[in-house]
Every structure is written in C-alpha cells, then in structure tokens.
Design an enzyme around this catalytic site. Structure first.
Site, PDB file in Angstrom:
ATOM      1  N   GLU A 142       0.823  -1.210   0.000  1.00 29.94           N
ATOM      2  CA  GLU A 142       0.000   0.000   0.000  1.00 29.94           C
ATOM      3  C   GLU A 142       0.853   1.254   0.000  1.00 29.94           C
ATOM      4  OE1 GLU A 142      -1.700   1.541   3.906  1.00 29.94           O
ATOM      5  OE2 GLU A 142      -1.725  -0.628   4.227  1.00 29.94           O
ATOM      6  N   ARG A 180      -1.921  11.226   7.405  1.00 27.87           N
ATOM      7  CA  ARG A 180      -1.842  10.590   6.083  1.00 27.87           C
ATOM      8  C   ARG A 180      -3.170  10.617   5.338  1.00 27.87           C
ATOM      9  NH1 ARG A 180      -0.187   4.799   6.858  1.00 27.87           N
ATOM     10  NH2 ARG A 180      -0.072   4.728   4.614  1.00 27.87           N
ATOM     11  N   ARG A 218      -5.515   5.723  -0.441  1.00 24.37           N
ATOM     12  CA  ARG A 218      -4.395   4.822  -0.675  1.00 24.37           C
ATOM     13  C   ARG A 218      -4.473   4.239  -2.086  1.00 24.37           C
ATOM     14  NH1 ARG A 218      -3.892   6.697   3.661  1.00 24.37           N
ATOM     15  NH2 ARG A 218      -3.394   5.722   5.658  1.00 24.37           N
ATOM     16  N   HIS A 234     -10.230   4.723   3.079  1.00 22.50           N
ATOM     17  CA  HIS A 234      -9.460   3.849   3.967  1.00 22.50           C
ATOM     18  C   HIS A 234      -9.958   2.414   3.960  1.00 22.50           C
ATOM     19  CE1 HIS A 234      -7.090   2.776   7.619  1.00 22.50           C
ATOM     20  NE2 HIS A 234      -6.231   3.572   7.011  1.00 22.50           N
TER      21      HIS A 234
END
Length: 156
Positions: A115, A126, A130, A145
């Site tokens: 990831e 963050r 992703r 997420h």
C-alpha cells in the site's frame, strides 16, 4: 442480564454491523460510513469491469468498478508516478504489506499487496486515500481507507 451476556450481545451486534458494512460497500441508504454522501460519479469510475487490459497490459482481475488513472485526484496520479519510478515515498508506511483483511480485493497470499499513501491536502495526517498494488502490477484506489476500492486503468 448478566454483565458477560450483555458484553456478548454487544460484540455480536458490532460484528453484524461490520459484516453489513463490508457487504454494502460501506454505504447505508446513500450515506457512506465516513458520513459523506454516496453520490454517483460520471465517467468510467462507475463503469463495470471490462476485463480487458489497460495500456500497461494489466487486466482487471477483480469484479470491482474501474477508474481511469487520469480521473484520479492529482495526488493519486503523483503517487502512481512515484510507484512507477520506485520512490522516494513521502511516508515511512509507503510500500508496507496490505493485508486485505476487508476481503474486497481478490484473495491472495500474505505479502502479495503493498500500500501507498495518496496525500490528502486538508488532512492533518496521512488521510484515508491509498493505492494498493499487487505483485503482478494491478493497482487499486481507495478514497475511504479500505471501505471500497476501484481498479485503476492506467494509460487512459
């Protein structure tokens, strides 16, 4: 009710909610688990999997909706470029194993997926975005997420 019985009932309720969230793709009556509206988007992001290979030759091995790389947010395209050249990556967690515990991506052996963070400008950390990459080059984007994924069609 005894305390242990109440706790068991509570845990069972939570487990049921998790299963419901996974099955429904994180959406309940038009609202995402993160509280945002689950509005439909136009373009190939809502298209069904074509099963064909993109410009990079990587076919969609999942039944997930596809998104063109060009339709990702600018930060997503930057992350794809970093992945293509092998870094350097801005976060220490980039390149770590992704366990696929949610079971949304095709089932593979441990260590198959890695990831990478897609920066979220307004996030203090963050953020939730992703890109997950499989060993054979397939890439998936999640903006929430890991609650949902889209297969990235590169070169388009």
């Amino acid at each position: 009710m005894r305390k242990s019985t109440k706790m068991l009932a509570f845990v069972a309720l939570l487990a049921g909610l998790v299963v419901l969230a996974i099955v429904s793709g994180g959406q309940f009556s038009g609202t995402r688990l993160d509280g945002s509206a689950a509005a439909a988007t136009s373009g190939s992001a809502t298209s069904r999997p074509s099963g064909g290979a993109g410009a990079t030759g990587v076919a969609n091995p999942s039944q997930l909706v596809e998104v063109k790389a060009s339709e990702l947010p600018p930060q997503g395209r930057q992350t794809l470029a970093l992945i293509a050249k092998g870094g350097p990556f801005p976060y220490a967690q980039d390149g770590i194993n992704f366990g696929n515990f949610e079971g949304i991506l095709p089932r593979k052996s441990s260590g198959y997926y890695k990831e990478y963070t897609v920066r979220t400008p307004e996030a203090p950390d963050r953020g939730a975005r992703r890109i997950v990459v499989g060993q054979t080059g397939e890439k998936y984007y999640t903006a929430d997420h890991y609650a949902s994924f889209r297969f990235i069609v590169e070169g388009k």
